[in-house]
Motif scaffolding. Structure first.
Motif, PDB file in Angstrom:
ATOM      1  N   UNK A 190       0.772  -1.338   0.032  1.00 52.59           N
ATOM      2  CA  UNK A 190       0.107   0.033   0.023  1.00 52.59           C
ATOM      3  C   UNK A 190       1.024   1.340  -0.305  1.00 52.59           C
ATOM      4  N   UNK A 191       1.684   1.210   0.822  1.00 55.00           N
ATOM      5  CA  UNK A 191       2.623   2.312   0.974  1.00 55.00           C
ATOM      6  C   UNK A 191       3.527   2.802  -0.340  1.00 55.00           C
TER       7      UNK A 191
ATOM      8  N   UNK B  41      -5.646   0.195  -1.974  1.00 55.90           N
ATOM      9  CA  UNK B  41      -4.707   0.604  -0.707  1.00 55.90           C
ATOM     10  C   UNK B  41      -5.780   0.393   0.434  1.00 55.90           C
ATOM     11  N   UNK B  42      -7.117   0.941   0.135  1.00 56.09           N
ATOM     12  CA  UNK B  42      -7.904   0.858   1.385  1.00 56.09           C
ATOM     13  C   UNK B  42      -8.350  -0.711   1.485  1.00 56.09           C
ATOM     14  N   UNK B  43      -8.523  -1.213   0.462  1.00 61.40           N
ATOM     15  CA  UNK B  43      -8.756  -2.815   0.451  1.00 61.40           C
ATOM     16  C   UNK B  43      -8.055  -3.550   1.153  1.00 61.40           C
ATOM     17  N   UNK B  44      -6.458  -3.159   0.784  1.00 60.90           N
ATOM     18  CA  UNK B  44      -5.471  -3.841   1.560  1.00 60.90           C
ATOM     19  C   UNK B  44      -5.453  -3.830   2.752  1.00 60.90           C
TER      20      UNK B  44
ATOM     21  N   UNK C  84      -7.855  -2.584   4.918  1.00 63.72           N
ATOM     22  CA  UNK C  84      -8.946  -2.762   5.370  1.00 63.72           C
ATOM     23  C   UNK C  84      -9.546  -1.365   6.484  1.00 63.72           C
ATOM     24  N   UNK C  85      -8.998  -0.254   6.056  1.00 57.93           N
ATOM     25  CA  UNK C  85      -9.232   0.805   6.629  1.00 57.93           C
ATOM     26  C   UNK C  85      -9.373   2.214   5.965  1.00 57.93           C
ATOM     27  N   UNK C  86     -10.445   2.741   5.563  1.00 59.21           N
ATOM     28  CA  UNK C  86     -10.285   4.073   4.691  1.00 59.21           C
ATOM     29  C   UNK C  86      -9.912   5.194   5.841  1.00 59.21           C
ATOM     30  N   UNK C  87      -9.914   5.183   7.031  1.00 55.97           N
ATOM     31  CA  UNK C  87      -9.439   6.032   7.931  1.00 55.97           C
ATOM     32  C   UNK C  87      -7.771   6.188   7.930  1.00 55.97           C
ATOM     33  N   UNK C  88      -7.217   4.982   7.823  1.00 55.80           N
ATOM     34  CA  UNK C  88      -5.943   4.902   7.587  1.00 55.80           C
ATOM     35  C   UNK C  88      -5.342   5.521   6.347  1.00 55.80           C
TER      36      UNK C  88
ATOM     37  N   UNK D  36     -10.574   5.462  -2.121  1.00 55.40           N
ATOM     38  CA  UNK D  36     -10.623   5.059  -0.836  1.00 55.40           C
ATOM     39  C   UNK D  36     -12.006   4.817  -0.221  1.00 55.40           C
ATOM     40  N   UNK D  37     -12.818   5.807  -0.733  1.00 52.31           N
ATOM     41  CA  UNK D  37     -14.497   5.756  -0.444  1.00 52.31           C
ATOM     42  C   UNK D  37     -15.015   4.331  -0.950  1.00 52.31           C
ATOM     43  N   UNK D  38     -14.294   3.908  -2.257  1.00 60.80           N
ATOM     44  CA  UNK D  38     -15.062   2.662  -2.647  1.00 60.80           C
ATOM     45  C   UNK D  38     -14.393   1.561  -1.861  1.00 60.80           C
ATOM     46  N   UNK D  39     -13.161   1.520  -1.471  1.00 59.07           N
ATOM     47  CA  UNK D  39     -12.321   0.409  -0.699  1.00 59.07           C
ATOM     48  C   UNK D  39     -12.779   0.106   0.489  1.00 59.07           C
ATOM     49  N   UNK D  40     -13.440   1.423   1.145  1.00 57.98           N
ATOM     50  CA  UNK D  40     -13.869   1.283   2.610  1.00 57.98           C
ATOM     51  C   UNK D  40     -15.009   0.133   2.836  1.00 57.98           C
TER      52      UNK D  40
END
Length: 602
Positions: free
Chosen positions: A105-106, A125-128, A130-134, A160-164
């Motif tokens: 992700x990084x 990155x969000x799906x990987x 598991x946190x849109x906040x992160x 990120x909105x989709x992955x959350x």
């Protein structure tokens, strides 16, 4: 909910041979109301649900015998027990995902890319992790550090909105044991997915053409941003200590790789604790002036120690990257197992508590106006600091029928707004106006999506009807949820990422190839839509699912059917006097021996 006769998507189910009485059927009651646990509970339509009075709600809530109050107290304690460990499982799942996917992700977030790639990178990155906040916090920090541009940050935020929404879709799969619950839960989870996808489908090209989000938020910015303190929600304070004692992810690794401070995760290994003492001061404390990390002071990798609670159980001095990945993999499996167990326990407790309760009363108590539902969803998400946790807790309630899909939608919209608070707080910590602008873009992106898709009833029906349709397909095949997750959250984004890269190479050959692929994809979509709607493609797909389901059912019932047939054959042999299998085998053996003797004599 539609019945089997009303919609061809539903599989034909045999009628249940249950005697209907006033105790288990609304058809036999004078009031005509449906109660949880009725034999014909699933036959009730939304239009059939009457309107209860608040006096009835008050009596159902507060008027009980001492024995009933005792059962309620035990049920509430059991529900909180399972809810706590459900949240613990989600926290552990997130930590495990950050350790396993943090380096990747990084690496994909650390550079300016084209808009489509930025969108896809934010989603992946969000799906990987598991946190849109992160993800949003890191994106805001990257913009504040000038590692990526404001435009790239905006597109990553959209992704990120989709992955959350992948987390609550996974949670919905925990109700696979009951086809009806799975249908409702999957619809409740995917209504969040569809809203986010539809919002991106409208606002992404609008932002690409006009840049309205950047212009709107740019006009609201102050000259400078003061330092802010990091705020942690009360639910996090309750759940995180236990999860942190098992596994604690080092979020700085993702940020350092994304900002280019380090080239790869290998620079964090092997893990080193001063004097071999595994505590925060010896392993994870910041190095002083002139001290070399990994020699004079401690060095941690993807798994770190907590300043207050020390090093987690899966932390190991001298660990390599492979060791940390193995530990995270074990925690991932354990978290999924705990998640499933707690989900089943929570659903069972709630069902027992609602048994015999009229649906009129439940829906009266939960049917709040949409604007209030949005406020509730936002407030809860601010408290738990995660939209994934909010929607994941609500999904089982939709599955058992406590919350209607129409109520789930505004609650998830509120969760989308509530999760933007994390990015706003991160922007205040970063002391950067550009970071604040990206955080505001996240907020107004979600508000714009609500304005487009929620106020008008016919627009609201688009995500609602789409989610209902996806829920219905799970009744045909339970393979639909995992296929949906893989295709929507991984396959399609990766294809879009690869396709977008063809157009940024600035080579005629790659551009032509990309154009041909785009045209082929568009034509393929048009051809599929024609086949689906005009050439009986829908019915052919249903027939294929039915055939597959029938084959699986036949294979599952084969051992039992064989035992049944053997029993019937034995009864038939006894009744007709036919010889048993052993006697037949002996006669065949004797006949064979006689034939061999005759051949030898000849």
């Amino acid at each position: 909910m539609a019945t089997a006769e009303a919609d061809p998507v539903y599989p034909a189910e045999p009628a249940k041979d249950v005697e209907l009485t006033e105790e288990n059927s609304r058809k036999m009651r004078k009031t005509g109301s449906t109660h949880f646990g009725d034999a014909d509970f699933e036959e009730e339509q939304m239009a059939d649900i009457g309107d209860a009075t608040w006096a009835e709600v008050g009596r159902a809530c507060c008027v009980h015998t001492p024995m009933e109050w005792g059962k309620i107290f035990i049920g509430v304690c059991a529900a909180f027990f399972f809810l706590y460990f459900f949240l613990f499982s989600l926290e552990l799942l997130g930590n495990s995902a950050k350790v396993l996917g943090g380096c990747t992700a990084g690496g994909i977030m650390g550079e300016n890319v084209n808009p489509v790639a930025g969108l896809v990178i934010g989603e992946l990155a969000t799906a990987l992790v598991q946190s849109s906040s992160t993800t949003t916090s890191i994106i805001v920090s990257l913009v504040g550090a000038d590692a990526i541009s404001i435009n790239t940050g905006i597109y990553m935020i959209m992704g990120a909105n989709i992955g959350t929404s992948v987390t609550n879709t996974i949670v919905a799969m925990g109700q696979m044991s009951d086809g009806v619950q799975l249908e409702r839960a999957f619809a409740g989870a995917t209504v969040h997915d569809l809203f986010n996808l539809l919002t991106v489908a409208v606002l992404f090209p609008l932002e690409l053409i006009s840049g309205y989000l950047r212009a709107l938020t740019g006009a609201m910015l102050p000259e400078q941003v003061g330092d802010g303190d990091k705020w942690e929600g009360p639910i996090k304070k309750i759940v995180s200590p236990l999860a942190g004692r098992v596994l604690k992810a080092n979020k700085n690794v993702i940020k350092d790789i994304a900002t280019g401070k380090v080239e790869s995760c290998d620079e964090y290994y092997p893990v080193f604790c001063v004097g071999g003492i595994e505590d925060y001061k010896s392993c994870a404390n910041k190095c002083g002036d002139g001290e070399e990390k990994g020699v004079d002071c401690g060095r941690v990798g993807l798994i770190t120690c907590d300043k207050k609670y020390g090093c987690p159980a899966f932390f190991q001095n001298g660990a390599t990257k492979k060791d940390d990945s193995i530990a995270a993999g074990v925690c991932l499996v354990l978290s999924l197992a705990f998640l499933l167990i707690c989900l089943m326990g929570l659903v069972n407790v709630l069902q027992r508590g609602l048994m015999g309760m009229s649906t009129r009363i439940i829906y009266k108590a939960t049917n709040v106006p949409g604007i209030f539902a949005i406020v509730i969803g936002a407030a809860v998400t601010v408290l738990v600091q995660s939209s994934s946790i909010t929607t994941s807790v609500l999904t089982p309630l939709v599955g058992i029928g406590v919350i209607q899909l129409e109520q789930m939608l505004p609650l998830t919209l509120g969760a989308n707004i509530g999760t933007t608070v994390t990015g706003l707080l991160a922007s205040l910590v970063s002391d950067s106006v550009a970071a604040l602008q990206v955080a505001l873009c996240h907020l107004f992106f979600n508000i714009s999506g609500i304005i487009v898709w929620y106020p008008l009833p016919f627009m609201r029906k688009v995500p609602l009807n789409g989610a209902r349709e996806l829920g219905k397909w799970t009744r045909r095949s339970k393979a639909i949820p995992p296929i949906y997750i893989i295709v929507v959250f991984f396959v399609c984004p990766l294809l879009l990422l690869g396709l977008s890269e063809l157009f940024v190479q600035k080579k005629v050959g790659w551009t032509v190839l990309g154009t041909i692929i785009v045209i082929a994809v568009v034509l393929g979509i048009i051809r599929f839509a024609w086949w689906w709607n005009r050439q009986e493609g829908r019915n052919q797909f249903i027939a294929c699912l039915d055939k597959r389901s029938a084959r699986n059912d036949a294979l599952a019932a084969l051992p039992e059917d064989m035992q049944f047939l053997k029993g019937k054959i034995s009864q038939l042999a006894e009744h007709t006097g036919l010889p048993e299998d052993e006697e037949v085998d002996e006669e065949k053996a004797e006949g064979t021996d006689a034939a061999e003797e005759a051949e030898e004599a000849a």
